[in-house]
Design an enzyme around this catalytic site. Sequence first.
Site, PDB file in Angstrom:
ATOM      1  N   HIS A  63      -2.725   7.145  -4.150  1.00  0.00           N
ATOM      2  CA  HIS A  63      -3.891   6.440  -4.678  1.00  0.00           C
ATOM      3  C   HIS A  63      -4.956   7.469  -4.999  1.00  0.00           C
ATOM      4  CE1 HIS A  63      -7.332   3.725  -5.027  1.00  0.00           C
ATOM      5  NE2 HIS A  63      -7.977   4.643  -4.335  1.00  0.00           N
TER       6      HIS A  63
ATOM      7  N   ASN B  45       3.900   3.187  -4.836  1.00  0.00           N
ATOM      8  CA  ASN B  45       3.657   4.158  -5.903  1.00  0.00           C
ATOM      9  C   ASN B  45       3.080   5.498  -5.437  1.00  0.00           C
ATOM     10  OD1 ASN B  45       1.093   3.226  -5.381  1.00  0.00           O
ATOM     11  ND2 ASN B  45       0.544   2.856  -7.525  1.00  0.00           N
TER      12      ASN B  45
ATOM     13  N   GLU C 272     -15.140   5.210  -1.465  1.00  0.00           N
ATOM     14  CA  GLU C 272     -13.862   5.437  -0.785  1.00  0.00           C
ATOM     15  C   GLU C 272     -13.916   6.642   0.147  1.00  0.00           C
ATOM     16  OE1 GLU C 272     -11.142   3.468  -4.364  1.00  0.00           O
ATOM     17  OE2 GLU C 272     -10.868   5.593  -3.859  1.00  0.00           O
TER      18      GLU C 272
ATOM     19  N   LYS D  38       0.566   7.756   0.224  1.00  0.00           N
ATOM     20  CA  LYS D  38       0.917   6.456   0.798  1.00  0.00           C
ATOM     21  C   LYS D  38       2.168   6.547   1.693  1.00  0.00           C
ATOM     22  CE  LYS D  38      -1.189   3.817  -3.007  1.00  0.00           C
ATOM     23  NZ  LYS D  38      -1.031   2.631  -3.885  1.00  0.00           N
TER      24      LYS D  38
ATOM     25  N   TYR E 107      -9.083  -2.176   0.119  1.00  0.00           N
ATOM     26  CA  TYR E 107      -8.668  -2.823  -1.124  1.00  0.00           C
ATOM     27  C   TYR E 107      -9.381  -4.159  -1.344  1.00  0.00           C
ATOM     28  CZ  TYR E 107      -4.861   0.531  -2.020  1.00  0.00           C
ATOM     29  OH  TYR E 107      -4.130   1.661  -2.315  1.00  0.00           O
TER      30      TYR E 107
HETATM   31  P1  CMP Z   1      -3.661   1.730  -6.135  1.00  0.00           P
HETATM   32  O1  CMP Z   1      -4.190   2.719  -7.104  1.00  0.00           O
HETATM   33  O2  CMP Z   1      -3.554   2.165  -4.719  1.00  0.00           O
HETATM   34  O3  CMP Z   1      -4.589   0.422  -6.191  1.00  0.00           O
HETATM   35  C1  CMP Z   1      -4.108  -0.872  -5.903  1.00  0.00           C
HETATM   36  C2  CMP Z   1      -2.618  -0.932  -5.760  1.00  0.00           C
HETATM   37  O4  CMP Z   1      -2.045  -2.213  -5.901  1.00  0.00           O
HETATM   38  C3  CMP Z   1      -1.997  -0.122  -6.879  1.00  0.00           C
HETATM   39  O5  CMP Z   1      -2.207   1.248  -6.622  1.00  0.00           O
HETATM   40  C4  CMP Z   1      -0.553  -0.624  -6.831  1.00  0.00           C
HETATM   41  O6  CMP Z   1       0.249   0.127  -5.940  1.00  0.00           O
HETATM   42  C5  CMP Z   1      -0.682  -2.041  -6.272  1.00  0.00           C
HETATM   43  N1  CMP Z   1      -0.311  -3.052  -7.262  1.00  0.00           N
HETATM   44  C6  CMP Z   1       0.703  -3.943  -7.147  1.00  0.00           C
HETATM   45  N2  CMP Z   1       0.763  -4.750  -8.213  1.00  0.00           N
HETATM   46  C7  CMP Z   1      -0.235  -4.365  -9.060  1.00  0.00           C
HETATM   47  C8  CMP Z   1      -0.680  -4.809 -10.339  1.00  0.00           C
HETATM   48  N3  CMP Z   1      -0.090  -5.821 -10.978  1.00  0.00           N
HETATM   49  N4  CMP Z   1      -1.729  -4.177 -10.901  1.00  0.00           N
HETATM   50  C9  CMP Z   1      -2.353  -3.156 -10.259  1.00  0.00           C
HETATM   51  N5  CMP Z   1      -1.981  -2.705  -9.038  1.00  0.00           N
HETATM   52  C10 CMP Z   1      -0.924  -3.285  -8.442  1.00  0.00           C
END
Ligand code: CMP
Length: 142
Positions: free
Chosen positions: A116, A113, A127, A10, A50
């Site tokens: 992904h 974070n 995906e 990311k 998403y």
């Molecule tokens: P990712 O695995 O990329 O999938 C969706 C993303 O939404 C997740 O990582 C997080 O970075 C972001 N996100 C933010 N808030 C939440 C939440 N409460 N629960 C899950 N994903 C979240």
Amino acid sequence: ANERTLSIIKPDAVAGNHIGAIYDRFEQAGLKIVAAKMLQLDDEKAGGFYAEHAERPFYNDLKSFMMSGPVLVSVLEGENAIAKHREIMGATNPKDAEKGTIRADFASSIDENAVHGSDSAESAKREISYFFSDDEVCARTR
Ligand code: CMP
């Protein structure tokens, strides 16, 4: 089983110059990179990826973050690749991620974070084809 999974490094981790360190973890875990490209996502491309989160309160912030700089999307292949990739990424929220995982070491928050990874065989299939055509994924026979 031999599987393929989609990985995204990311914008926070690209900006932090962590691509090589993260790729090293994939390769050390026995995952092979079989496709890769750097992309600047726009609202449509990030939003479509998403789409399952469209009704969640964090959807707009998630899209903005994913458009905040380039991402590196890759296809990883190997034995149990989907679960193995999730294991080395660590929990979605870096506060909950186990020591030594990518998110524990490189992520700052649940929103930023670092990485992904596909969460199931079905999402991996969707995906991978969202970002790559069949001829962009290479066979690794050695
Ligand atoms: P990712 O695995 O990329 O999938 C969706 C993303 O939404 C997740 O990582 C997080 O970075 C972001 N996100 C933010 N808030 C939440 C939440 N409460 N629960 C899950 N994903 C979240």
